[in-house]
Design a protein around this motif. Structure first.
Motif, PDB file in Angstrom:
ATOM      1  N   TRP A   1      21.593  49.150  54.849  1.00 29.78           N
ATOM      2  CA  TRP A   1      21.301  48.208  56.054  1.00 29.78           C
ATOM      3  C   TRP A   1      21.765  46.748  55.651  1.00 29.78           C
ATOM      4  O   TRP A   1      22.504  46.244  56.574  1.00 29.78           O
ATOM      5  CB  TRP A   1      19.907  48.506  56.464  1.00 29.78           C
TER       6      TRP A   1
ATOM      7  N   ALA B   1      14.575  56.044  63.389  1.00 30.14           N
ATOM      8  CA  ALA B   1      15.751  56.737  62.457  1.00 30.14           C
ATOM      9  C   ALA B   1      15.319  57.698  61.677  1.00 30.14           C
ATOM     10  O   ALA B   1      16.226  58.625  61.159  1.00 30.14           O
ATOM     11  CB  ALA B   1      16.259  55.445  61.626  1.00 30.14           C
TER      12      ALA B   1
ATOM     13  N   VAL C   1      23.335  55.317  62.085  1.00 32.23           N
ATOM     14  CA  VAL C   1      23.033  54.025  62.272  1.00 32.23           C
ATOM     15  C   VAL C   1      21.675  53.688  61.784  1.00 32.23           C
ATOM     16  O   VAL C   1      20.621  54.437  62.149  1.00 32.23           O
ATOM     17  CB  VAL C   1      23.105  53.298  63.679  1.00 32.23           C
TER      18      VAL C   1
ATOM     19  N   VAL D   1      18.179  51.607  60.619  1.00 34.65           N
ATOM     20  CA  VAL D   1      17.251  50.941  61.131  1.00 34.65           C
ATOM     21  C   VAL D   1      16.263  50.421  60.215  1.00 34.65           C
ATOM     22  O   VAL D   1      15.748  51.245  59.374  1.00 34.65           O
ATOM     23  CB  VAL D   1      16.652  51.599  62.484  1.00 34.65           C
TER      24      VAL D   1
ATOM     25  N   THR E   1      18.908  46.894  64.082  1.00 38.10           N
ATOM     26  CA  THR E   1      20.160  47.400  63.316  1.00 38.10           C
ATOM     27  C   THR E   1      21.158  46.399  62.891  1.00 38.10           C
ATOM     28  O   THR E   1      20.932  45.231  63.156  1.00 38.10           O
ATOM     29  CB  THR E   1      20.936  48.148  64.655  1.00 38.10           C
TER      30      THR E   1
ATOM     31  N   GLY F   1      16.226  51.008  68.380  1.00 43.98           N
ATOM     32  CA  GLY F   1      16.911  49.835  67.636  1.00 43.98           C
ATOM     33  C   GLY F   1      17.399  48.920  68.284  1.00 43.98           C
ATOM     34  O   GLY F   1      18.282  48.069  68.164  1.00 43.98           O
TER      35      GLY F   1
ATOM     36  N   ALA G   1      28.398  50.848  62.279  1.00 49.30           N
ATOM     37  CA  ALA G   1      27.570  49.642  62.194  1.00 49.30           C
ATOM     38  C   ALA G   1      27.663  48.815  61.118  1.00 49.30           C
ATOM     39  O   ALA G   1      27.014  47.941  60.506  1.00 49.30           O
ATOM     40  CB  ALA G   1      26.047  49.896  62.220  1.00 49.30           C
TER      41      ALA G   1
END
Length: 418
Positions: free
Chosen positions: A92, A260, A270, A272, A358, A379, A417
């Motif tokens: 992330w 998530a 994606v 989170v 996100t 998110g 992302a």
């Protein structure tokens, strides 16, 4: 897929889940709203209350990425990284830095602005239906700067807002104090975002959405969903902690920072993380402001609420269920006194909640890649309250196989992302 009496499970009874459950029930689904806690008492309870129609600047910007090392060195600063959690969620953070590139940041900002277009009309209609119009104040949001150099350095962010359609009014120190007499400390100037409404009791707003949902025949249950069960390309319900399975023809995942993990087995890519925020509710002779203020350098928001003055702060990256650090939050909130002397007053209550963030500041809204009847609605980061009404519309449209009223191209669960 259409309603027609089918059973829909909505996981998460925050403002997004409550609005979504109501929209599905209105469309004819038999809906159960499921949460381990009471409706609205999770992350939705403690936000600053802004309907952030001008919040089109993503969290990841070139300036923010450059500032991270300095912010992390501040022993009592508003940015906190719990390193075991950061290492666990390292992908992330790598993607967050990548989103701070100028071109990527501007693309994310345009996508956010497009998502905001329906927000005012959508919330107006939903608030009227839920009997909640009295909870919306319309004084605008005032960003207050203590230092001239810092204010000039942020001019690009307000130029970006203007380019994307937000109104911004510049004020010098005298004009800012005239608008908000409580600003008796250090003030260099301000920027007013006049079109930003504020909800004066976010918990009560969610409760009224739930009350309207129940009045239409919706059901609310207390349980923690531990797994969304799939067979082939369809989900058939959820498993809960300490209870049996719940069957459904449609499942909506709106469980915020916990989403998530439940969505990953069904193709959602994606990441989170929990970006935990803190607030205190204060009262007293000096704990009064007439309109919402963002004290930019202090990273403190002051929001007048029905129950007193709410001061919100902190971006703490930590496990959503880890114990809160209210002492550190109190030290950060003390920074509000530079512009609002004595504002801390008497602390009536403290709160912490995990924002589901996100890397690109865009929510995840749409169908799960491996299950057509699993819809994703999480998110939203700092914009859960803002985007609850349009997210609910989009989910209801997808459930009924209607073209969504919201352009969901930027909200795909399979986007990189990064």
């Amino acid at each position: 897929m259409s309603g027609g009496g089918g059973h829909a499970l909505v996981l998460g009874a925050g403002v997004v889940g409550a609005a979504t459950a109501l929209a599905l029930r209105r469309d004819g689904w038999r809906v159960t709203l499921l949460d381990r806690g009471a409706p609205g008492e999770g992350c939705s309870l403690g936000n600053a209350g802004n309907i952030g129609v001008a919040s089109v600047v993503p969290q990841a910007t070139p300036a923010q990425v450059r500032a991270i090392p300095k912010l992390l060195r501040e022993a009592d600063g508003a940015l906190v990284a719990r390193w075991p959690y950061v290492l666990r969620e390292l992908p992330w953070f790598v993607r967050f830095v990548a989103n701070g590139r100028q071109g990527k940041m501007e693309a994310n900002a345009r996508a956010l602005a497009a998502l905001m277009e329906r927000v005012p009309a959508s919330w107006e209609a939903l608030a009227a239906e839920a009997g909640a119009a009295d909870l919306f104040a319309r004084a605008g949001l005032l960003h207050v700067w203590r230092g001239e150099v810092a204010m000039r350095g942020a001019a690009w962010a307000y130029d970006l807002r203007r380019r994307l359609g937000a109104r911004v009014e510049e004020m010098d120190a005298d004009a800012a104090r005239a608008r908000e007499p409580a600003l008796q400390g250090e003030v260099a100037g301000a920027r007013l975002l006049p079109d930003v409404p504020t909800v004066t009791d976010p918990l009560e707003l969610t409760r009224r959405l739930v009350s309207r949902f129940e009045a239409l025949g919706g059901a609310v249950e207390r349980a923690e969903a531990t797994e969304v069960v799939r067979e082939g390309d369809r989900v058939r319900g959820v498993r809960t902690a300490g209870g049996g399975p719940l069957d459904a023809e449609l499942v909506v995942l709106a469980a915020g920072a916990w989403s998530a993990r439940l969505a990953r087995p069904h193709g959602a890519r994606v990441p989170v993380v929990a970006e935990r925020g803190y607030h205190v509710m204060v009262s007293g002779a000096n704990a009064r402001v007439s309109q919402p203020l963002m004290l930019v350098e202090a990273r403190v928001m002051a929001s007048p609420m029905r129950g007193g003055l709410r001061l919100t702060t902190m971006a703490e990256f930590a496990d959503p269920d880890a114990p809160p650090d209210h002492d550190r939050a109190a030290r950060v909130l003390d920074g509000a006194s530079a512009s609002l002397p004595g504002v801390m007053g008497r602390v009536e209550s403290r709160w912490m909640g995990p924002r589901p963030s996100t890397p690109d500041s865009l929510p995840v809204i749409g169908r799960a890649p491996r299950a057509r009847n699993l819809l994703l609605a999480y998110g939203h980061g700092h914009l859960g309250l803002t985007m609850a009404s349009v997210t609910a519309e989009a989910v209801a449209d997808l459930a009924a196989d209607r073209p969504p009223r919201l352009n969901l191209a930027a909200c795909s669960a399979t986007r990189s992302a990064a």
